[in-house]
Design a protein around this motif. Structure first.
Motif, PDB file in Angstrom:
ATOM      1  N   ILE A 123      14.386  10.966  -6.814  1.00  0.00           N
ATOM      2  CA  ILE A 123      15.313  11.038  -5.682  1.00  0.00           C
ATOM      3  C   ILE A 123      15.088   9.847  -4.749  1.00  0.00           C
ATOM      4  O   ILE A 123      16.048   9.213  -4.278  1.00  0.00           O
ATOM      5  N   THR A 124      13.829   9.529  -4.475  1.00  0.00           N
ATOM      6  CA  THR A 124      13.519   8.368  -3.622  1.00  0.00           C
ATOM      7  C   THR A 124      14.084   7.095  -4.220  1.00  0.00           C
ATOM      8  O   THR A 124      14.657   6.257  -3.512  1.00  0.00           O
ATOM      9  N   ASP A 125      13.935   6.919  -5.513  1.00  0.00           N
ATOM     10  CA  ASP A 125      14.472   5.736  -6.189  1.00  0.00           C
ATOM     11  C   ASP A 125      15.986   5.666  -6.033  1.00  0.00           C
ATOM     12  O   ASP A 125      16.550   4.584  -5.787  1.00  0.00           O
ATOM     13  N   ALA A 126      16.669   6.803  -6.152  1.00  0.00           N
ATOM     14  CA  ALA A 126      18.120   6.827  -5.977  1.00  0.00           C
ATOM     15  C   ALA A 126      18.509   6.467  -4.547  1.00  0.00           C
ATOM     16  O   ALA A 126      19.500   5.759  -4.316  1.00  0.00           O
ATOM     17  N   VAL A 127      17.728   6.948  -3.562  1.00  0.00           N
ATOM     18  CA  VAL A 127      17.988   6.592  -2.157  1.00  0.00           C
ATOM     19  C   VAL A 127      17.876   5.089  -1.951  1.00  0.00           C
ATOM     20  O   VAL A 127      18.738   4.459  -1.322  1.00  0.00           O
TER      21      VAL A 127
ATOM     22  N   ALA B 113      20.414  -0.110  -1.035  1.00  0.00           N
ATOM     23  CA  ALA B 113      20.487  -1.537  -1.379  1.00  0.00           C
ATOM     24  C   ALA B 113      21.899  -1.953  -1.747  1.00  0.00           C
ATOM     25  O   ALA B 113      22.251  -3.140  -1.625  1.00  0.00           O
ATOM     26  N   SER B 114      22.719  -1.001  -2.177  1.00  0.00           N
ATOM     27  CA  SER B 114      24.100  -1.316  -2.561  1.00  0.00           C
ATOM     28  C   SER B 114      25.096  -0.985  -1.463  1.00  0.00           C
ATOM     29  O   SER B 114      26.288  -0.851  -1.717  1.00  0.00           O
ATOM     30  N   GLY B 115      24.599  -0.819  -0.237  1.00  0.00           N
ATOM     31  CA  GLY B 115      25.490  -0.546   0.891  1.00  0.00           C
ATOM     32  C   GLY B 115      25.936   0.880   0.989  1.00  0.00           C
ATOM     33  O   GLY B 115      26.989   1.177   1.580  1.00  0.00           O
ATOM     34  N   GLY B 116      25.153   1.804   0.428  1.00  0.00           N
ATOM     35  CA  GLY B 116      25.511   3.227   0.515  1.00  0.00           C
ATOM     36  C   GLY B 116      26.352   3.731  -0.616  1.00  0.00           C
ATOM     37  O   GLY B 116      26.937   4.815  -0.505  1.00  0.00           O
ATOM     38  N   ALA B 117      26.449   2.988  -1.709  1.00  0.00           N
ATOM     39  CA  ALA B 117      27.245   3.430  -2.857  1.00  0.00           C
ATOM     40  C   ALA B 117      26.722   4.755  -3.398  1.00  0.00           C
ATOM     41  O   ALA B 117      25.505   4.993  -3.428  1.00  0.00           O
ATOM     42  N   TRP B 118      27.636   5.611  -3.814  1.00  0.00           N
ATOM     43  CA  TRP B 118      27.225   6.887  -4.399  1.00  0.00           C
ATOM     44  C   TRP B 118      26.444   6.627  -5.672  1.00  0.00           C
ATOM     45  O   TRP B 118      26.875   5.858  -6.536  1.00  0.00           O
TER      46      TRP B 118
ATOM     47  N   THR C  96      19.165   3.085   4.783  1.00  0.00           N
ATOM     48  CA  THR C  96      17.806   2.995   5.316  1.00  0.00           C
ATOM     49  C   THR C  96      17.778   1.921   6.392  1.00  0.00           C
ATOM     50  O   THR C  96      18.514   0.927   6.318  1.00  0.00           O
ATOM     51  N   VAL C  97      16.917   2.128   7.403  1.00  0.00           N
ATOM     52  CA  VAL C  97      16.868   1.216   8.549  1.00  0.00           C
ATOM     53  C   VAL C  97      15.417   0.930   8.911  1.00  0.00           C
ATOM     54  O   VAL C  97      14.592   1.853   8.969  1.00  0.00           O
TER      55      VAL C  97
ATOM     56  N   LEU D  46       0.817  -1.213   0.000  1.00  0.00           N
ATOM     57  CA  LEU D  46       0.000   0.000   0.000  1.00  0.00           C
ATOM     58  C   LEU D  46       0.852   1.263   0.000  1.00  0.00           C
ATOM     59  O   LEU D  46       0.557   2.217  -0.712  1.00  0.00           O
ATOM     60  N   GLY D  47       1.885   1.262   0.826  1.00  0.00           N
ATOM     61  CA  GLY D  47       2.705   2.460   0.976  1.00  0.00           C
ATOM     62  C   GLY D  47       3.821   2.578  -0.038  1.00  0.00           C
ATOM     63  O   GLY D  47       4.359   3.663  -0.240  1.00  0.00           O
ATOM     64  N   GLY D  48       4.182   1.454  -0.680  1.00  0.00           N
ATOM     65  CA  GLY D  48       5.280   1.463  -1.634  1.00  0.00           C
ATOM     66  C   GLY D  48       6.574   1.006  -1.010  1.00  0.00           C
ATOM     67  O   GLY D  48       6.664   0.763   0.202  1.00  0.00           O
ATOM     68  N   PRO D  49       7.630   0.862  -1.811  1.00  0.00           N
ATOM     69  CA  PRO D  49       8.905   0.326  -1.310  1.00  0.00           C
ATOM     70  C   PRO D  49       9.611   1.241  -0.325  1.00  0.00           C
ATOM     71  O   PRO D  49      10.467   0.798   0.435  1.00  0.00           O
ATOM     72  N   SER D  50       9.287   2.542  -0.348  1.00  0.00           N
ATOM     73  CA  SER D  50       9.839   3.489   0.622  1.00  0.00           C
ATOM     74  C   SER D  50       8.702   4.091   1.422  1.00  0.00           C
ATOM     75  O   SER D  50       7.642   4.391   0.883  1.00  0.00           O
ATOM     76  N   ARG D  51       8.920   4.248   2.742  1.00  0.00           N
ATOM     77  CA  ARG D  51       7.920   4.916   3.569  1.00  0.00           C
ATOM     78  C   ARG D  51       8.439   6.246   4.081  1.00  0.00           C
ATOM     79  O   ARG D  51       8.027   7.304   3.627  1.00  0.00           O
TER      80      ARG D  51
END
Length: 380
Positions: free
Chosen positions: A361-365, A370-375, A224-225, A191-196
């Motif tokens: 921007i959310t997609d980039a976050v 998911a890649s461990g914080g890769a730029w 993300t946590v 319902l909320g999507g992959p990011s909240r």
């Protein structure tokens, strides 16, 4: 950003000063906020539906009562067919935004859609194209743009008062999901999507920063946590996110977003630091703008007699009479109505293009986390 629009009504005729007929999908808190702002802008709330088809008659009536609509409808299709709507407000769970907004645009209706505009980039981009093709006003309520002291910060940064801008820090902190028993549809990715937390409130911060600075986040590194696994399945979207970023002009920044920060109810804070002056805004203290300088600091009060013209335009009350969230929402909807009528040159109305920007921007976050914080690059 300056936006101008034509004067076509939903049915293709001239609107002039005619009262805009508003309908709402979603009868919760946000549905009421949207409906109230539409009334204050001089519109008439002619219909509401919960967004869940097949509702019983008593539920339909309850939805109408909740938002103060003339009539409740069992589904979107019947409301679009019957209510002669000018503008539809989409206030449903995130995963349904794209479908509902798309149907409204196809019906020739102007649309205000809650953020996130969609839960993925492709759907958000499709809506931008659909709005342009339909020639409709399509807006997203990034309403913190409408605080007068935000407009004052924007004016002072545009005038170069900060000197060389080097850093930006800030965050958006809430505590409404801090407890182990706290529940909401937003925690369910279906319902909320992959990011909240980031899609819900981090998007507001990023939009506000880019709006006041005129700069763009170009690349970022994110974490993300999930603090509380409320469903017990590990499928919850994030409770908090931290983001380091660099902008197109070389400014570096740090952002913290959390919905589990005890004691913080709705603290969006933004501080932009320059060589000549720094500026800080805090949404929990929206009547003031902090101005820092090497020789000393000061606090500007919201006073229509001393603000820049762009800020004074959104000052509805005399100095010392506090304005807040609903006032921002009212100003956003009033500007949306003005754009629909073609009455005015509307400065800074957040459109579906801005909604798409937030989804990118959310997609980039999410990709960075998911890649461990890769730029990760944020597409321009």
């Amino acid at each position: 950003m300056t936006v101008t629009h034509g004067t076509l009504a939903a049915g293709g005729g001239q609107l002039g000063a005619r009262t805009l007929r508003t309908a709402v999908v979603g009868a919760g808190f946000m549905g009421w906020v949207h409906a109230e702002s539409a009334r204050r802008a001089g519109g008439r709330v002619v219909g509401v539906t919960s967004g869940k088809p097949g509702k019983a008659a008593d539920a339909v009536a309850a939805a109408a009562a909740a938002v103060g609509a003339d009539r409740g409808y069992p589904d979107l299709e019947s409301m679009l067919a019957d209510a002669a709507i000018d503008v539809l407000h989409v206030c449903t769970p995130n995963s349904s935004h794209a479908e509902i907004a798309g149907k409204a645009l196809a019906a020739g209706v102007h649309v205000v859609c809650e953020k996130p505009l969609a839960t993925d980039v492709a759907d958000a981009a499709t809506l931008v194209t659909a709005a342009a093709g339909a020639g409709r006003v399509a807006a997203v309520p990034f309403v913190y743009r409408f605080h007068p002291m935000v407009r004052e910060m924007r004016a002072r940064l545009a005038a170069g008062q900060a000197g060389i801008v080097s850093t930006v820090i800030g965050g958006y902190l809430q505590d409404w999901l801090a407890g182990s028993a706290d529940r909401d549809w937003r925690v369910d990715p279906a319902l909320g999507g992959p990011s909240r937390a980031f899609a819900d409130i981090g998007s507001h911060w990023c939009d506000l920063f880019e709006f006041v600075s005129g700069d763009r986040i170009a690349r970022l590194s994110a974490q993300t946590v999930v603090v509380r696994d409320r469903g017990g399945s590990g499928e919850s979207n994030e409770d908090l996110a931290t983001v380091q970023f660099a902008t197109a002009s070389g400014v570096v920044g740090v952002l913290v977003v959390s919905q589990v920060a005890a004691g913080r109810k709705n603290r969006l804070h933004l501080e932009v630091s320059g060589t000549d002056a720094s500026f800080g805004f805090d949404q929990e203290d929206p009547e003031r703008l902090w101005v820092g300088a090497r020789e000393g600091n000061r606090v500007l009060m919201r006073d229509p007699d001393t603000l820049s013209p762009g800020a004074a335009r959104y000052t509805r009350l005399p100095a010392g009479h506090a304005q807040g969230y609903q006032d921002c929402f009212d100003a956003f909807v009033a500007d949306t109505h003005s754009a629909i009528r073609g009455e005015d040159l509307v400065d800074g109305l957040p459109t579906f293009a801005d909604g798409l920007r937030a989804v990118r921007i959310t997609d980039a976050v999410l990709r960075s986390a998911a890649s461990g914080g890769a730029w990760t690059e944020v597409p321009a």
